[in-house]
Motif scaffolding. Structure first.
Motif, mmCIF file in Angstrom:
data_model
loop_
_atom_site.group_PDB
_atom_site.id
_atom_site.type_symbol
_atom_site.label_atom_id
_atom_site.label_comp_id
_atom_site.label_asym_id
_atom_site.label_seq_id
_atom_site.Cartn_x
_atom_site.Cartn_y
_atom_site.Cartn_z
ATOM 1 N N MET A 1 24.372 72.823 20.141
ATOM 2 C CA MET A 1 24.177 71.577 19.170
ATOM 3 C C MET A 1 23.615 70.483 19.543
ATOM 4 S SD MET A 1 27.309 69.785 17.297
ATOM 5 C CE MET A 1 27.129 69.175 15.441
ATOM 6 N N SER A 2 22.643 69.968 18.874
ATOM 7 C CA SER A 2 21.979 68.865 19.539
ATOM 8 C C SER A 2 22.539 67.355 19.382
ATOM 9 C CB SER A 2 20.627 68.412 18.408
ATOM 10 O OG SER A 2 19.825 69.621 18.129
ATOM 11 N N PRO A 3 22.298 66.556 20.059
ATOM 12 C CA PRO A 3 22.834 65.373 20.201
ATOM 13 C C PRO A 3 22.935 64.676 18.963
ATOM 14 C CG PRO A 3 21.720 65.361 22.046
ATOM 15 C CD PRO A 3 21.615 66.650 21.200
ATOM 16 N N ARG A 4 23.888 63.881 18.481
ATOM 17 C CA ARG A 4 23.929 63.148 17.414
ATOM 18 C C ARG A 4 24.190 61.665 17.618
ATOM 19 N NH1 ARG A 4 26.495 65.559 12.151
ATOM 20 N NH2 ARG A 4 24.788 64.634 11.344
ATOM 21 N N LEU A 5 23.223 60.680 17.150
ATOM 22 C CA LEU A 5 23.524 59.329 16.893
ATOM 23 C C LEU A 5 23.898 58.751 15.769
ATOM 24 C CD1 LEU A 5 22.960 56.696 18.620
ATOM 25 C CD2 LEU A 5 20.742 56.806 18.061
ATOM 26 N N GLY A 6 24.971 58.067 15.640
ATOM 27 C CA GLY A 6 25.260 57.443 14.463
ATOM 28 C C GLY A 6 25.091 55.984 14.584
ATOM 29 N N LEU A 7 24.609 55.424 13.403
ATOM 30 C CA LEU A 7 24.460 53.999 13.313
ATOM 31 C C LEU A 7 24.966 53.610 11.971
ATOM 32 C CD1 LEU A 7 20.752 53.750 14.473
ATOM 33 C CD2 LEU A 7 22.819 53.076 15.977
ATOM 34 N N LEU A 8 25.646 52.500 11.794
ATOM 35 C CA LEU A 8 26.184 52.084 10.249
ATOM 36 C C LEU A 8 25.369 51.018 9.982
ATOM 37 C CD1 LEU A 8 28.587 52.302 8.787
ATOM 38 C CD2 LEU A 8 29.708 50.569 9.681
ATOM 39 N N TYR A 9 24.854 51.507 8.686
ATOM 40 C CA TYR A 9 23.848 50.490 8.089
ATOM 41 C C TYR A 9 24.666 50.259 6.799
ATOM 42 C CZ TYR A 9 19.565 49.943 5.329
ATOM 43 O OH TYR A 9 18.532 49.428 4.696
ATOM 44 N N PHE A 34 19.394 60.418 7.064
ATOM 45 C CA PHE A 34 20.179 59.263 6.749
ATOM 46 C C PHE A 34 21.219 59.868 5.921
ATOM 47 C CE2 PHE A 34 15.954 57.499 8.129
ATOM 48 C CZ PHE A 34 16.615 56.423 8.700
ATOM 49 N N ALA A 35 22.458 59.287 6.076
ATOM 50 C CA ALA A 35 23.476 59.665 5.241
ATOM 51 C C ALA A 35 23.961 58.363 4.630
ATOM 52 C CB ALA A 35 24.822 60.268 6.022
ATOM 53 N N TYR A 36 24.397 58.452 3.402
ATOM 54 C CA TYR A 36 24.859 56.910 2.732
ATOM 55 C C TYR A 36 26.077 56.979 2.299
ATOM 56 C CZ TYR A 36 19.733 56.268 2.840
ATOM 57 O OH TYR A 36 18.452 56.425 3.364
ATOM 58 N N VAL A 37 26.938 56.101 2.724
ATOM 59 C CA VAL A 37 28.374 55.894 2.463
ATOM 60 C C VAL A 37 28.501 55.201 1.092
ATOM 61 C CG1 VAL A 37 30.608 54.908 3.001
ATOM 62 C CG2 VAL A 37 28.855 55.662 4.651
ATOM 63 N N ASP A 38 28.829 55.819 -0.065
ATOM 64 C CA ASP A 38 29.001 55.191 -1.396
ATOM 65 C C ASP A 38 30.265 54.039 -1.329
ATOM 66 O OD1 ASP A 38 27.157 56.463 -2.433
ATOM 67 O OD2 ASP A 38 28.603 58.192 -2.909
ATOM 68 N N TRP A 39 29.947 53.017 -2.108
ATOM 69 C CA TRP A 39 31.045 51.941 -2.491
ATOM 70 C C TRP A 39 31.899 52.740 -3.133
ATOM 71 C CZ3 TRP A 39 30.819 47.619 0.333
ATOM 72 C CH2 TRP A 39 29.448 47.274 0.551
ATOM 73 N N GLY A 40 33.316 52.160 -3.151
ATOM 74 C CA GLY A 40 34.798 52.798 -3.454
ATOM 75 C C GLY A 40 34.364 52.747 -5.134
ATOM 76 N N PRO A 41 35.067 53.284 -5.858
ATOM 77 C CA PRO A 41 34.944 53.221 -7.228
ATOM 78 C C PRO A 41 35.445 51.966 -7.882
ATOM 79 C CG PRO A 41 36.558 54.671 -6.759
ATOM 80 C CD PRO A 41 36.036 54.180 -5.485
ATOM 81 N N GLY A 42 36.225 51.102 -7.241
ATOM 82 C CA GLY A 42 36.953 49.697 -7.791
ATOM 83 C C GLY A 42 35.982 48.729 -7.348
ATOM 84 N N ILE A 43 34.873 48.814 -6.687
ATOM 85 C CA ILE A 43 34.306 47.624 -6.154
ATOM 86 C C ILE A 43 33.572 46.962 -7.071
ATOM 87 C CG2 ILE A 43 32.454 47.328 -4.326
ATOM 88 C CD1 ILE A 43 35.048 47.968 -3.028
ATOM 89 N N GLY A 44 32.721 47.419 -7.967
ATOM 90 C CA GLY A 44 31.972 46.926 -8.895
ATOM 91 C C GLY A 44 30.683 46.356 -8.306
ATOM 92 N N ALA A 63 36.056 53.665 6.585
ATOM 93 C CA ALA A 63 37.376 54.583 6.739
ATOM 94 C C ALA A 63 36.622 55.909 7.126
ATOM 95 C CB ALA A 63 38.169 55.029 5.296
ATOM 96 N N PRO A 64 37.253 56.684 8.097
ATOM 97 C CA PRO A 64 37.064 57.765 8.715
ATOM 98 C C PRO A 64 36.556 59.073 7.528
ATOM 99 C CG PRO A 64 38.585 57.089 9.825
ATOM 100 C CD PRO A 64 38.685 55.933 8.749
ATOM 101 N N SER A 65 37.389 59.055 6.471
ATOM 102 C CA SER A 65 37.192 59.889 5.385
ATOM 103 C C SER A 65 35.822 59.631 4.553
ATOM 104 C CB SER A 65 38.506 59.866 4.456
ATOM 105 O OG SER A 65 38.798 58.641 3.760
ATOM 106 N N ARG A 66 35.279 58.491 4.377
ATOM 107 C CA ARG A 66 34.311 58.237 3.662
ATOM 108 C C ARG A 66 33.114 58.454 4.688
ATOM 109 N NH1 ARG A 66 33.627 56.316 -0.551
ATOM 110 N NH2 ARG A 66 35.166 55.008 -2.014
ATOM 111 N N LEU A 67 33.141 58.169 5.941
ATOM 112 C CA LEU A 67 32.225 58.288 6.793
ATOM 113 C C LEU A 67 31.758 60.019 6.844
ATOM 114 C CD1 LEU A 67 32.910 55.883 9.610
ATOM 115 C CD2 LEU A 67 31.185 55.674 7.618
ATOM 116 N N THR A 68 33.024 60.823 6.819
ATOM 117 C CA THR A 68 32.936 62.211 7.211
ATOM 118 C C THR A 68 32.438 62.821 5.879
ATOM 119 O OG1 THR A 68 34.993 62.269 8.481
ATOM 120 C CG2 THR A 68 34.292 64.204 7.491
ATOM 121 N N ALA A 69 32.566 62.104 4.763
ATOM 122 C CA ALA A 69 32.333 62.532 3.559
ATOM 123 C C ALA A 69 30.786 62.309 3.366
ATOM 124 C CB ALA A 69 33.076 62.170 2.201
ATOM 125 N N ALA A 70 30.343 61.218 3.856
ATOM 126 C CA ALA A 70 28.929 60.825 3.724
ATOM 127 C C ALA A 70 27.886 61.775 4.574
ATOM 128 C CB ALA A 70 28.720 59.410 4.317
#
Length: 76
Positions: A1-9, A34-44, A63-70
């Motif tokens: 597996m190739s190395p991965r670098l994660g950067l929060l945007y 690029f992976a995009y983390v969506d805003w929560g449904p209640g954010i507006g 949240a780990p679950s949101r990052l994993t989903a993205a």
């Protein structure tokens, strides 16, 4: 597996092109996606939130679950 670098945007004053340039400096042949983390449904509208609301919204993004989903979705 190739190395991965994660950067929060978003990162202040940096866009996708800046991240791509950084990755090319680390390894010119790097496979970049690029992976995009969506805003929560209640954010507006984020620009209408007060400081406490923005803090809560960003905390939810990290949240780990949101990052994993993205990173599990195909990149856009």
């Amino acid at each position: 597996m190739s190395p991965r670098l994660g950067l929060l945007y978003p990162t202040r004053d940096c866009g996708e092109d800046d991240f791509a340039a950084l990755c090319r400096r680390l390894d010119p042949a790097i496979d970049l996606g690029f992976a995009y983390v969506d805003w929560g449904p209640g954010i507006g509208r984020v620009d209408e939130l007060d400081a406490a609301g923005k803090t809560a919204a960003v905390r939810e993004l990290g949240a780990p679950s949101r990052l994993t989903a993205a990173v599990s979705r195909p990149t856009r």
